[in-house]
Design a protein around this motif. Sequence first.
Motif, mmCIF file in Angstrom:
data_model
loop_
_atom_site.group_PDB
_atom_site.id
_atom_site.type_symbol
_atom_site.label_atom_id
_atom_site.label_comp_id
_atom_site.label_asym_id
_atom_site.label_seq_id
_atom_site.Cartn_x
_atom_site.Cartn_y
_atom_site.Cartn_z
ATOM 1 N N MET A 165 3.942 5.757 3.082
ATOM 2 C CA MET A 165 3.779 6.219 4.470
ATOM 3 C C MET A 165 3.136 7.600 4.516
ATOM 4 S SD MET A 165 4.506 3.641 6.190
ATOM 5 C CE MET A 165 4.202 4.402 7.769
ATOM 6 N N HIS A 166 3.427 8.457 3.532
ATOM 7 C CA HIS A 166 2.775 9.776 3.469
ATOM 8 C C HIS A 166 1.273 9.625 3.272
ATOM 9 C CE1 HIS A 166 6.754 11.899 2.130
ATOM 10 N NE2 HIS A 166 6.711 11.650 3.432
ATOM 11 N N SER A 167 0.874 8.673 2.415
ATOM 12 C CA SER A 167 -0.561 8.440 2.198
ATOM 13 C C SER A 167 -1.227 7.924 3.469
ATOM 14 C CB SER A 167 -0.782 7.454 1.048
ATOM 15 O OG SER A 167 -0.454 8.045 -0.192
ATOM 16 N N ILE A 168 -0.544 7.030 4.173
ATOM 17 C CA ILE A 168 -1.091 6.509 5.428
ATOM 18 C C ILE A 168 -1.226 7.641 6.452
ATOM 19 C CG2 ILE A 168 -0.575 5.004 7.406
ATOM 20 C CD1 ILE A 168 0.682 3.044 5.317
ATOM 21 N N GLN A 208 -4.645 9.226 8.204
ATOM 22 C CA GLN A 208 -4.823 9.412 9.646
ATOM 23 C C GLN A 208 -5.226 10.854 9.968
ATOM 24 O OE1 GLN A 208 -0.907 8.025 10.729
ATOM 25 N NE2 GLN A 208 -1.712 6.093 11.525
ATOM 26 N N GLU A 209 -4.571 11.818 9.308
ATOM 27 C CA GLU A 209 -4.876 13.230 9.542
ATOM 28 C C GLU A 209 -6.310 13.563 9.140
ATOM 29 O OE1 GLU A 209 -2.070 15.695 7.488
ATOM 30 O OE2 GLU A 209 -0.357 14.733 8.461
ATOM 31 N N LEU A 210 -6.769 12.968 8.044
ATOM 32 C CA LEU A 210 -8.108 13.263 7.548
ATOM 33 C C LEU A 210 -9.188 12.651 8.442
ATOM 34 C CD1 LEU A 210 -7.540 12.736 3.718
ATOM 35 C CD2 LEU A 210 -7.775 14.917 4.929
ATOM 36 N N ASP A 211 -8.810 11.671 9.251
ATOM 37 C CA ASP A 211 -9.731 11.027 10.193
ATOM 38 C C ASP A 211 -10.998 10.559 9.476
ATOM 39 O OD1 ASP A 211 -10.592 10.100 12.676
ATOM 40 O OD2 ASP A 211 -11.597 11.997 13.145
ATOM 41 N N LEU A 212 -10.793 9.717 8.473
ATOM 42 C CA LEU A 212 -11.897 9.194 7.678
ATOM 43 C C LEU A 212 -12.649 8.109 8.439
ATOM 44 C CD1 LEU A 212 -9.868 8.848 4.379
ATOM 45 C CD2 LEU A 212 -11.447 10.687 4.958
ATOM 46 N N TYR A 213 -13.908 7.942 8.114
ATOM 47 C CA TYR A 213 -14.722 6.886 8.727
ATOM 48 C C TYR A 213 -14.130 5.514 8.412
ATOM 49 C CZ TYR A 213 -18.686 3.810 9.580
ATOM 50 O OH TYR A 213 -19.496 2.785 10.016
ATOM 51 N N ARG A 241 -7.827 17.654 0.969
ATOM 52 C CA ARG A 241 -8.096 18.158 2.319
ATOM 53 C C ARG A 241 -9.380 18.999 2.348
ATOM 54 N NH1 ARG A 241 -3.702 17.489 5.685
ATOM 55 N NH2 ARG A 241 -1.684 17.261 4.690
ATOM 56 N N ASN A 242 -9.522 19.883 1.350
ATOM 57 C CA ASN A 242 -10.707 20.744 1.292
ATOM 58 C C ASN A 242 -11.986 19.928 1.143
ATOM 59 O OD1 ASN A 242 -9.278 23.131 1.569
ATOM 60 N ND2 ASN A 242 -9.098 23.461 -0.625
ATOM 61 N N ALA A 243 -11.993 18.987 0.202
ATOM 62 C CA ALA A 243 -13.205 18.198 -0.058
ATOM 63 C C ALA A 243 -13.635 17.429 1.188
ATOM 64 C CB ALA A 243 -12.977 17.243 -1.229
ATOM 65 N N VAL A 244 -12.681 16.803 1.859
ATOM 66 C CA VAL A 244 -13.003 16.042 3.068
ATOM 67 C C VAL A 244 -13.541 16.979 4.151
ATOM 68 C CG1 VAL A 244 -12.007 14.672 4.957
ATOM 69 C CG2 VAL A 244 -11.413 14.154 2.576
ATOM 70 N N LYS A 245 -12.897 18.113 4.328
ATOM 71 C CA LYS A 245 -13.341 19.071 5.348
ATOM 72 C C LYS A 245 -14.754 19.569 5.044
ATOM 73 C CE LYS A 245 -12.205 23.545 7.481
ATOM 74 N NZ LYS A 245 -13.599 23.892 7.638
ATOM 75 N N TRP A 246 -15.008 19.955 3.801
ATOM 76 C CA TRP A 246 -16.317 20.498 3.436
ATOM 77 C C TRP A 246 -17.425 19.461 3.638
ATOM 78 C CZ3 TRP A 246 -14.061 22.555 -1.757
ATOM 79 C CH2 TRP A 246 -13.292 23.703 -1.502
ATOM 80 N N ALA A 247 -17.152 18.219 3.261
ATOM 81 C CA ALA A 247 -18.158 17.168 3.443
ATOM 82 C C ALA A 247 -18.436 16.955 4.931
ATOM 83 C CB ALA A 247 -17.707 15.872 2.788
ATOM 84 N N LYS A 248 -17.370 16.889 5.725
ATOM 85 C CA LYS A 248 -17.546 16.713 7.173
ATOM 86 C C LYS A 248 -18.280 17.895 7.787
ATOM 87 C CE LYS A 248 -13.712 13.777 8.560
ATOM 88 N NZ LYS A 248 -12.527 13.745 9.440
ATOM 89 N N LEU A 292 -9.128 9.026 -3.212
ATOM 90 C CA LEU A 292 -8.147 10.040 -2.817
ATOM 91 C C LEU A 292 -6.789 9.817 -3.491
ATOM 92 C CD1 LEU A 292 -9.184 10.038 0.928
ATOM 93 C CD2 LEU A 292 -9.853 11.686 -0.822
ATOM 94 N N GLU A 293 -6.544 8.616 -3.965
ATOM 95 C CA GLU A 293 -5.400 8.234 -4.799
ATOM 96 C C GLU A 293 -4.051 8.234 -4.087
ATOM 97 O OE1 GLU A 293 -6.845 6.982 -7.067
ATOM 98 O OE2 GLU A 293 -8.381 8.253 -7.899
ATOM 99 N N ASN A 294 -3.504 9.421 -3.729
ATOM 100 C CA ASN A 294 -2.144 9.466 -3.211
ATOM 101 C C ASN A 294 -1.921 10.776 -2.464
ATOM 102 O OD1 ASN A 294 1.005 9.715 -3.420
ATOM 103 N ND2 ASN A 294 0.517 7.610 -4.034
ATOM 104 N N ALA A 295 -0.938 10.798 -1.566
ATOM 105 C CA ALA A 295 -0.637 11.999 -0.784
ATOM 106 C C ALA A 295 0.484 12.832 -1.396
ATOM 107 C CB ALA A 295 -0.281 11.615 0.650
#
Length: 198
Positions: free
Chosen positions: A142-145, A149-154, A112-119, A91-94
């Motif tokens: 801090m933006h990346s962190i 958190q927003e993406l709620d990754l495994y 955001r789209n890729a993560v949403k579509w996969a989920k 994901l590299e950077n925010a």
Amino acid sequence: PLGRDRNSRSVASVISEIERNIDEFGCESIAFVDETFIINVKWSTELFNAMIERGINKKINWSCETHVNIASPELFRLMKKAGCYYVFFGLENAEDSILRDVGKMSKVETVRNAVKWAKDAGIIVAGSFIIGLPGETEDTVMHSIKLAQELDLYSVTFPIAVPFPGTYLRKQALRNEHGLKILTDNWEDYDKQYPGVM
């Protein structure tokens, strides 16, 4: 091999190897370790359809690494049907400006789209953000962190940027762009955590 060119094995040879692993070794799961695994959508679609047609998706599950730029909802649904249970994204950077400055074609909205579509397809999503890219500040870290958190990754990792030979990042560091500087050419130190070489 390094560089922009990519050579893929035939779909038939990959299917043959998977079936051999199932038949001879009782294989139950496969990890495709290739950062650009689905970059050739035509090849990938053929592979996934072949896995479904031959019933491989009923015998094993599999995971892969890939890039957010080559994602689509349809492709993730096909991957899930073919047996994919887990995908890892770089994901590299925010920050779009940092992604642009290091020559990445992705944008935060693409992430955001890729993560949403996969989920949405029922695939577990993990990823990593790189800390220390050109233009990085405490705020951008801090933006990346926050985005992680927003993406709620495994799971998520935050490796530090490493200026490997032949990379755009190394060229920037050698030119002292963005205040970057190569600290050592001791290749034993070129790891993604400690001790830091730039």
